[in-house]
Motif scaffolding. Structure first.
Motif, PDB file in Angstrom:
ATOM      1  N   LEU A 146       3.366  15.623  -4.174  1.00  0.00           N
ATOM      2  CA  LEU A 146       3.792  16.603  -5.425  1.00  0.00           C
ATOM      3  C   LEU A 146       3.696  15.626  -6.618  1.00  0.00           C
ATOM      4  N   GLY A 147       2.873  16.187  -7.430  1.00  0.00           N
ATOM      5  CA  GLY A 147       2.723  15.362  -8.965  1.00  0.00           C
ATOM      6  C   GLY A 147       1.870  14.502  -8.883  1.00  0.00           C
ATOM      7  N   GLY A 148       0.983  14.334  -7.559  1.00  0.00           N
ATOM      8  CA  GLY A 148       0.077  13.336  -7.824  1.00  0.00           C
ATOM      9  C   GLY A 148      -1.197  13.979  -8.473  1.00  0.00           C
ATOM     10  N   THR A 149      -2.465  13.289  -8.577  1.00  0.00           N
ATOM     11  CA  THR A 149      -3.547  13.670  -9.251  1.00  0.00           C
ATOM     12  C   THR A 149      -4.063  14.813  -8.590  1.00  0.00           C
ATOM     13  N   GLN A 150      -4.427  14.706  -7.272  1.00  0.00           N
ATOM     14  CA  GLN A 150      -4.824  15.830  -6.539  1.00  0.00           C
ATOM     15  C   GLN A 150      -4.102  17.037  -6.475  1.00  0.00           C
ATOM     16  N   ASP A 151      -2.796  16.882  -6.387  1.00  0.00           N
ATOM     17  CA  ASP A 151      -1.651  17.852  -6.399  1.00  0.00           C
ATOM     18  C   ASP A 151      -1.765  18.765  -7.676  1.00  0.00           C
ATOM     19  N   VAL A 152      -1.989  17.850  -8.923  1.00  0.00           N
ATOM     20  CA  VAL A 152      -2.102  18.645 -10.122  1.00  0.00           C
ATOM     21  C   VAL A 152      -3.240  19.579 -10.142  1.00  0.00           C
TER      22      VAL A 152
ATOM     23  N   THR B 246       0.802  -1.238   0.060  1.00  0.00           N
ATOM     24  CA  THR B 246      -0.157  -0.031   0.074  1.00  0.00           C
ATOM     25  C   THR B 246       0.950   1.141   0.084  1.00  0.00           C
ATOM     26  N   PHE B 247       0.342   2.439  -0.608  1.00  0.00           N
ATOM     27  CA  PHE B 247       1.060   3.713  -0.902  1.00  0.00           C
ATOM     28  C   PHE B 247       0.178   4.794  -0.422  1.00  0.00           C
ATOM     29  N   ASN B 248       0.747   5.869  -0.123  1.00  0.00           N
ATOM     30  CA  ASN B 248      -0.026   7.166   0.252  1.00  0.00           C
ATOM     31  C   ASN B 248      -0.485   7.966  -0.882  1.00  0.00           C
ATOM     32  N   ALA B 249       0.263   7.970  -2.121  1.00  0.00           N
ATOM     33  CA  ALA B 249      -0.043   8.488  -3.288  1.00  0.00           C
ATOM     34  C   ALA B 249       0.742   8.101  -4.345  1.00  0.00           C
ATOM     35  N   GLY B 250       0.524   8.463  -5.538  1.00  0.00           N
ATOM     36  CA  GLY B 250       0.963   7.912  -6.938  1.00  0.00           C
ATOM     37  C   GLY B 250       2.250   7.988  -7.077  1.00  0.00           C
ATOM     38  N   PRO B 251       3.134   9.241  -6.844  1.00  0.00           N
ATOM     39  CA  PRO B 251       4.510   9.301  -7.476  1.00  0.00           C
ATOM     40  C   PRO B 251       5.211   8.057  -6.635  1.00  0.00           C
ATOM     41  N   ALA B 252       5.201   7.865  -5.253  1.00  0.00           N
ATOM     42  CA  ALA B 252       5.811   6.632  -4.763  1.00  0.00           C
ATOM     43  C   ALA B 252       5.443   5.364  -5.275  1.00  0.00           C
ATOM     44  N   ALA B 253       4.271   5.189  -5.679  1.00  0.00           N
ATOM     45  CA  ALA B 253       3.841   3.967  -6.544  1.00  0.00           C
ATOM     46  C   ALA B 253       4.535   3.936  -7.624  1.00  0.00           C
ATOM     47  N   ILE B 254       4.722   4.797  -8.564  1.00  0.00           N
ATOM     48  CA  ILE B 254       5.291   4.851  -9.752  1.00  0.00           C
ATOM     49  C   ILE B 254       6.680   4.606  -9.263  1.00  0.00           C
ATOM     50  N   GLU B 255       7.398   4.965  -8.517  1.00  0.00           N
ATOM     51  CA  GLU B 255       8.806   4.655  -8.074  1.00  0.00           C
ATOM     52  C   GLU B 255       9.151   3.203  -7.907  1.00  0.00           C
ATOM     53  N   ALA B 256       8.078   2.759  -7.319  1.00  0.00           N
ATOM     54  CA  ALA B 256       8.166   1.376  -6.787  1.00  0.00           C
ATOM     55  C   ALA B 256       8.015   0.466  -8.200  1.00  0.00           C
ATOM     56  N   LEU B 257       7.012   0.871  -8.971  1.00  0.00           N
ATOM     57  CA  LEU B 257       6.929   0.011 -10.288  1.00  0.00           C
ATOM     58  C   LEU B 257       8.160   0.147 -11.292  1.00  0.00           C
ATOM     59  N   ASN B 258       8.496   1.247 -11.116  1.00  0.00           N
ATOM     60  CA  ASN B 258       9.579   1.403 -12.242  1.00  0.00           C
ATOM     61  C   ASN B 258      10.885   0.729 -11.826  1.00  0.00           C
TER      62      ASN B 258
ATOM     63  N   THR C  14       4.821  19.854 -13.001  1.00  0.00           N
ATOM     64  CA  THR C  14       5.290  18.559 -12.725  1.00  0.00           C
ATOM     65  C   THR C  14       5.373  17.441 -13.773  1.00  0.00           C
ATOM     66  N   THR C  15       5.161  18.056 -14.895  1.00  0.00           N
ATOM     67  CA  THR C  15       5.306  17.253 -16.263  1.00  0.00           C
ATOM     68  C   THR C  15       5.872  17.987 -17.392  1.00  0.00           C
ATOM     69  N   LYS C  16       6.195  17.150 -18.499  1.00  0.00           N
ATOM     70  CA  LYS C  16       6.620  17.990 -19.451  1.00  0.00           C
ATOM     71  C   LYS C  16       5.661  17.982 -20.606  1.00  0.00           C
ATOM     72  N   GLN C  17       5.310  18.854 -21.412  1.00  0.00           N
ATOM     73  CA  GLN C  17       4.402  18.518 -22.774  1.00  0.00           C
ATOM     74  C   GLN C  17       4.976  17.569 -23.704  1.00  0.00           C
TER      75      GLN C  17
ATOM     76  N   GLY D  83      -3.570   7.374  -9.245  1.00  0.00           N
ATOM     77  CA  GLY D  83      -4.286   8.383 -10.192  1.00  0.00           C
ATOM     78  C   GLY D  83      -3.630   8.456 -11.615  1.00  0.00           C
ATOM     79  N   PRO D  84      -4.318   9.193 -12.457  1.00  0.00           N
ATOM     80  CA  PRO D  84      -3.853   9.395 -13.900  1.00  0.00           C
ATOM     81  C   PRO D  84      -2.605  10.085 -14.012  1.00  0.00           C
TER      82      PRO D  84
END
Length: 377
Positions: free
Chosen positions: A166-172, A93-105, A344-347, A115-116
């Motif tokens: 930072l960079g999570g869906t609700q943050d954005v 379990t995670f608190n927010a998306g960026p941490a989960a992405i880090e684990a996935l990668n 938080t992201t690039k075009q 979150g998207p």
């Protein structure tokens, strides 16, 4: 006088002709042999290459949020494990998306509910090599809640707000909305409105202690601040989506299911099995009696987040969430644009982000989830 005998040079000439013919034949035989050998080698390699097999283990991530109820229910009810068959299910379990992405990668997990915006960010950073969106999980269920004394956007200048990460869906979403109100925010927390990315549980405590003026949160945390800490809703995110992108007014993607692309390529049957379990979990959430649903979700939250929810918080939270396997792909260009505006992201081109073929196989005829031109369906 030298006599020339008829046929005296004929034998050498015939000998040379025979040798040339043999040489040509040998070359042809070698060439044919090489082609045959190559063909045999390819056939042998094809026979030797093992067919994709189910994974021995699937490591799945999710959050202790009601917007991740498909995961909560799927794990608690054994729906995901049953559909995975012989593949072992492990969860984190995670608190927010960026941490989960880090684990996935990093390979610590193979798939995750998320979150998207973090999914978009990972796709952009990896030039399309990291993740695929394979299903939706929930729409709606996010709000900006604030102190009672704040009645409009004009009251937010100089205030401090929180988001899950930072960079999570609700943050954005928070940063994009503040920008639309004429405020400047920076990822370091400076600007017209300070944004402090904070763990959801800590946000509740800080708000109760008067150290935060508000927060943009997913459920059940928005409801917890409203019902247990005296916050009020300043913005319900559903009011910002008119349906022109999702096809359904008020619907926006809050939670989706993504998978590591390498894992998906190596274990397509496991991914399809995960999707069968996921679709079954979503269907259960949409058909189970209210009391049973509340009991199962609360029991799952107790295990994953450490605490069950008061009945009122659970009821209020569920009223704003739509459980769906549709990731609402048409909304993603706007989500990308918001992420760029938030810093938080690039075009980038996000074509290829979606692979919904397995999902559409699972849900069967009569239904078809579109990738909106951003991938395969």
């Amino acid at each position: 006088m030298t006599r020339i005998v008829a046929g005296e040079n004929a034998v050498p000439r015939r000998k040379r002709a025979v040798e040339a013919a043999l040489a040509i034949g040998l070359v042809l035989l070698i060439g044919i042999g090489a082609v045959v050998a190559s063909s045999i080698s390819r056939d042998a390699a094809a026979e030797a290459a093992p067919a994709p097999a189910p994974a021995e283990e699937l490591k799945l991530g999710y959050f202790g949020n009601l917007t991740h109820a498909a995961a909560l229910v799927g794990v608690k009810q054994g729906i995901l494990a049953r559909n995975l068959g012989t593949t072992k299910l492990s969860t984190e379990t995670f608190n927010a998306g960026p941490a989960a992405i880090e684990a996935l990668n990093a390979g610590a997990i193979d798939a995750t509910y998320i979150g998207p915006n973090p999914a978009i960010n990972s796709f952009v950073k990896s030039h399309g090599e990291s993740v695929s969106v394979i299903a939706g999980a929930a729409a709606g269920g996010a709000q900006l809640v604030v102190k009672p004394g704040i009645s409009s956007a004009a009251d937010l200048r100089g205030k401090t707000l929180a988001s899950p990460q930072l960079g999570g869906t609700q943050d954005v979403a928070l940063r994009a909305w503040l920008s639309s109100q004429g405020y400047k925010t920076n990822v370091d927390g400076s600007g017209d409105v300070a944004i402090n990315p904070t763990d959801n549980a800590q946000t509740l405590k800080l708000f109760q202690d008067g150290k935060l003026d508000g927060a943009w949160l997913p459920e059940p945390w928005a409801s917890r601040l409203v019902l247990t800490a005296g916050a009020k809703v300043l913005v319900d995110e559903k009011d910002l989506w008119d349906g022109s992108l999702s096809g359904k007014a008020g619907e926006f993607p809050t939670t989706i299911l993504i998978v590591n692309r390498t894992f998906a390529a190596e274990h397509p049957d496991t991914v399809k099995a995960l999707l069968r379990g996921h679709a079954e979990s979503v269907a259960w959430l949409n058909t189970a009696p209210a009391a049973e649903k509340a009991d199962v979700i609360n029991s799952a939250l107790q295990e994953s987040a450490g605490a069950a929810l008061p009945a009122g918080v659970l009821e209020r939270s569920l009223q704003s969430i739509i459980f769906t396997v549709d990731p609402l792909a048409g909304t993603y260009p706007k989500l990308l644009k918001d992420g760029v505006a938030a810093g938080t992201t690039k075009q980038a081109d996000i074509a290829g982000l979606f692979d919904l073929r397995a999902l559409n196989d699972v849900i069967g005829a009569g239904q078809h989830i579109s990738a909106a031109g951003l991938g395969r369906d």
